[in-house]
Design a protein around this motif. Sequence first.
Motif, short mmCIF file in Angstrom:
data_model
loop_
_atom_site.label_atom_id
_atom_site.label_comp_id
_atom_site.label_asym_id
_atom_site.label_seq_id
_atom_site.Cartn_x
_atom_site.Cartn_y
_atom_site.Cartn_z
N PHE A 8 15.83 -3.84 5.23
CA PHE A 8 14.63 -4.67 5.23
C PHE A 8 13.47 -3.95 5.93
CE2 PHE A 8 11.85 -7.85 7.17
CZ PHE A 8 11.46 -8.57 6.04
N GLY A 11 12.36 -0.80 4.06
CA GLY A 11 11.53 -1.16 2.91
C GLY A 11 10.12 -1.55 3.31
N ILE A 12 9.99 -2.31 4.39
CA ILE A 12 8.66 -2.69 4.89
C ILE A 12 7.88 -1.44 5.31
CG2 ILE A 12 7.46 -3.91 6.76
CD1 ILE A 12 8.61 -5.79 4.66
N THR A 58 13.44 -3.55 0.02
CA THR A 58 13.31 -4.83 0.72
C THR A 58 14.00 -5.94 -0.07
OG1 THR A 58 11.22 -4.12 1.68
CG2 THR A 58 11.67 -6.47 1.70
#
Length: 152
Positions: A8, A11-12, A58
């Motif tokens: 997560f 990906g951000i 993400t």
Amino acid sequence: MIKDQRDFFAGIMFMAFGAFFCFYSIAKYALGTASRMGPGYFPMLLGGFLLVLGFLITLKSLVFRPSEGDGKVGAIDWRTVIIILGSVFIFAILLRPAGLIPATFIMIFLSGFAERTFKLIPILILATFLSVLVWIIFVWGLDLTVPIWPSF
């Protein structure tokens, strides 16, 4: 619900870098067209790919559980961060006076200390191989004008 924190946040981070490079290249450089690319076309394209890749990572983190471990973000290993950033800083300082090959060799050698089980022979082989590879790519292949060895 976030099922894999590592993916997560990775990906951000990818999306943030991709968006930055897209917007920066659009704002600062002429894009041109696909047949007549301007200086901002390629950075904008790479930023877009990074943005899409970050979105997919993400999305994956929200749907699938991690294949290994619990997927939680662990504590930052500050020793490793300092060693890696320090070796890159030393490379930047040494590049002009020492030359590309010695500066690359020293950077890779010092980066090897980030590994808890430092082994001298493998890191010397890796540093030698990567120094020659950097010379082949940047000096011979791309014809960049950087000093290769120290100038006396």
